[in-house]
Design an enzyme around this catalytic site. Sequence first.
Site, PDB file in Angstrom:
ATOM      1  CG  ASP A 418       3.658  -9.735 -23.868  1.00 28.60           C
ATOM      2  OD1 ASP A 418       3.333  -9.079 -24.870  1.00 28.60           O
ATOM      3  OD2 ASP A 418       2.861 -10.424 -23.207  1.00 28.60           O
ATOM      4  CD  GLU A 471       2.764  -5.198 -25.545  1.00 25.94           C
ATOM      5  OE1 GLU A 471       1.787  -5.194 -26.307  1.00 25.94           O
ATOM      6  OE2 GLU A 471       2.915  -6.058 -24.656  1.00 25.94           O
TER       7      GLU A 471
END
Length: 735
Positions: A418, A471
Site C-alpha cells: 500500500d 500501489e
Amino acid sequence: MKKPKAGADGTASKNVSADTIAAILNASHADPFSVLGVQQTDEGYVVRCFVPGAEAVTATALDGTVIGELAMLDPAGFFAGPVTISKLQPVRYRARRDDAEWAVTDPYSFGPVLGPMDDYYAREGSDLRLFDKMGAHPLKHEGVHGFHFAVWAPNARRVSVVGDFNGWDGRRHVMRFRSDSGIWEIFAPDVRPGVAYKFEIIGGDGELQPLKADPYARRAEMRPKNASVTTLELVQEWEDEAHRKHWSEADQRRQPISIYEVHAGSWQRNDDGTMLSWDEMASRLIPYVVDMGFTHIEFLPITEHPYDPSWGYQTTGLYAPTARFGEPEGFARFVNGAHKVGVSVILDWVPAHFPTDAHGLRHFDGTSLYEHADPRQGFHPDWNTAIYNFGRTEVVSYLLNNAVYWAEKFHLDGLRVDAVASMLYLDYSRKHGEWVPNEYGGNENLEAVRFLQEMNKRLYGSHPGVMSIAEESTSWPKVSAPVHEGGLGFGFKWNMGFMHDTLSYLAREPVHRKHHHSELTFGLIYAYSENFVLPISHDEVVHGKGSMIAKMAGDDWQKFANLRAFYGFMWGYPGKKLLFMGQEFAQWSEWSEERALDWNLLQYRMHEGMRRLVRDLNFTYRSKPSLHARDCEGDGFEWLVVDDDTNSVYAWLRKAPGEKPIAVITNFTPVFRENYALPLPAEGRWREILNTDADIYGGSGKGNGGRVQAVNAGGSIMANITLPPLATILLEPEF
C-alpha cells in the site's frame, strides 16, 4: 509481622544492601538478574526473590525437594536465604500467607535464551527469522515450560513484561538487557497460551511510557482492548503442495490473474450483524470465488488494527491476524482451503506508516525508535500517522521479516504493498520547506527505495511462488523491473491511469465521448512499460465517489449497459484484473465497512445478469491464452480500430504464440450499429464467444447470431458486424 532487620540473617542478606532491596522493589535496579534468583557466593548458593503478598517462602527444586527456607528482608515481599544445591539451577517457591499457599517459579533463576550470534544478526539486520525469536514464544527452557519474551528497546532504562500472569506488576518480570543488540529478554516460566501481556517501559529520561503492545505479537486482544496475547506456534497441516509448486514454476506475467478484492469484515455477515469467523468465511467466500472464476482473493489488511473505519490500513500489529475473525489458526485454515481448490490469497500490506496510538510503535522506548524524530520525515500529513525510519537497520529488518513471515507461516501467495508513492517521495503531500531533501538534494526517498528493493529480493528469493504488487500512483520508472536492472523489483504495479481514464470517460454522456476518445487510447502508449494490474478497487467506491454502477452515465438501462460494456473492455484489455467486492453484481450503494454487501440485489434480473457476465468474463479470460498469456508484452496486442471517435468504437486483437487471436470490440454509444466494417487479420468465420448485450446478462439481446464472416475485399480483410448498443463483443476464429 515485624520487618526483619537488614543483616539479621547474615547469609540471607549477604551482598544485598537496603538500597539494592529498595531498587528491586521499585524496579529501578540496573540488572536484577545479578541480585535475584540463584546467586553463588564464597560460602555457597543463596536465593533471593520478590514474591508480593507472601509472608513466608520455601525454596524447592523443580521436583519439589525443599532446598531452603527463606527469610523476609522486606515486608513488600523480598526474601533471601541459603539453599542446599550443588550447581546453578531453576528454583520454585512455595509462598504462604495466612491459609493461602501458591507456587512461583523464579524467572531470574533461568539463563538467557538468546545468544551472541542472535545479537550479531539482529544488529546487522541479516536475520530473516527474527519472528521466531522476537515477541512471545512458547518454550521449554531448562526443564520448565513457559514463554520467552524479547523486545527491541535500545534506549530504555528498564523494560518489564506485564500481563495477567503477574498482575500487571512491572517489578516482577524485569527483563535482561542485551547491550550488543538493544534487545530485552526474559523467560517467564509457567506462562500459558491465551494470556494478555504488554511491555512496561521506562524511557532513558526516567519517564514511564504508556504500556506498549508487542511489535512482534502473533495474536492480539479483540478491540477495543489492545494487549498482545501469548499463543502457541502456528500448527497447520498444509495440503497445498500442488498449488505452491505451480506458482513457483510459472511465469506469473503469463498466467491468468483475476483478483477479487475483499474486505473480510463486510463481504458477508451473520444474521445478527456480527462478523464471520475465518471458518465461516471459508465455507462461503471460497466456493463463491471458485464459482465466479476469480483466481485470487486479495484481502484488505487483516493485520491487527484498533479502528474499524481505517479498514486495516492503520495497523498496530503487523504480525497478528486481527482477532475480529478468530484465532490465527483460522486464517491458516482459510488459506489452506483456498489453495486446495486453486485459489491464491494476497494480503494488503502497509509498511509505509503506522498509527500514533499510545500502545503502538510511536515513541516506543521513549524515543523516536521506529519513526523519524524530525516530523518533516516522520509524520504523515495525509493520515496523521508516523512514517517508518527506513534508514534504521532494525526497522528495516522488522519490516523485511514481516514480509517473509506471511509467506512462510501462512503460505500467502502475495503482498500488495500500500501507498508506495508516499514512500518513494520525500515531498509527498508536503509543501516547500516541509520536507528534507536527500543527500543529493532531490525528493527521492533513497532509503525507502533500498528497502523496497531488498524486500522484493528477499521475498522472491525465499519464496519464488509469491508475487508483490505495488500501489504506486506516479510515473516512477521500473517499479516492476528486476532490482538488478535498476528496478524496485515488484512483480506487478497497479495501473492507476487506466482506472482514472476509464472512469472519467464512462461518467460522460455518450454524446460527448467522441470528444474524449483519446482518454481510452492513451493508455496503450504505456501499457507495457510495467507489468500492470488493472484495478477497480475499494478506493473508487467510498468517500462520496459512489459505486461502479452509480458512476455510469445515463438512465438505469444505460448505466447497466455501460458497466457491462466496460467490464468487457477491461477483461479484453492487456493487464491482470482486480475488482472490488460488490461491483461484480452492480451494488448501487457505496461500500461501507459497517455492513454486509447488498446480496439481496441478486434476486433482480439486471444485477444477477451483471454477476453472470463477470463470471463468464473470468472463465473466458482464463480459458483463452490470447487474453492473458501476453498481458505484459506488447506482441500480444494489435489495434484494429483506434480512431473511430465519431462512433466511440474501439477494437483490437489479443494474441499469444500458437493460439487463436481474439478480437475485442466495444461500442460506447447507445446506438445500435449494423454492417459495421471491422478489419480482421484472417478470412473465414469468426465466432462470437461473448457479448455483453446478451439477454442472459440483462442486455437487449442484439448481436451477430453467434458468428461473423470475414472476407477479402479489395486487399483488405473485413467483416460486416452488428455492434449492439453500449456493448463489448469478443470474436474468435473458428478455423
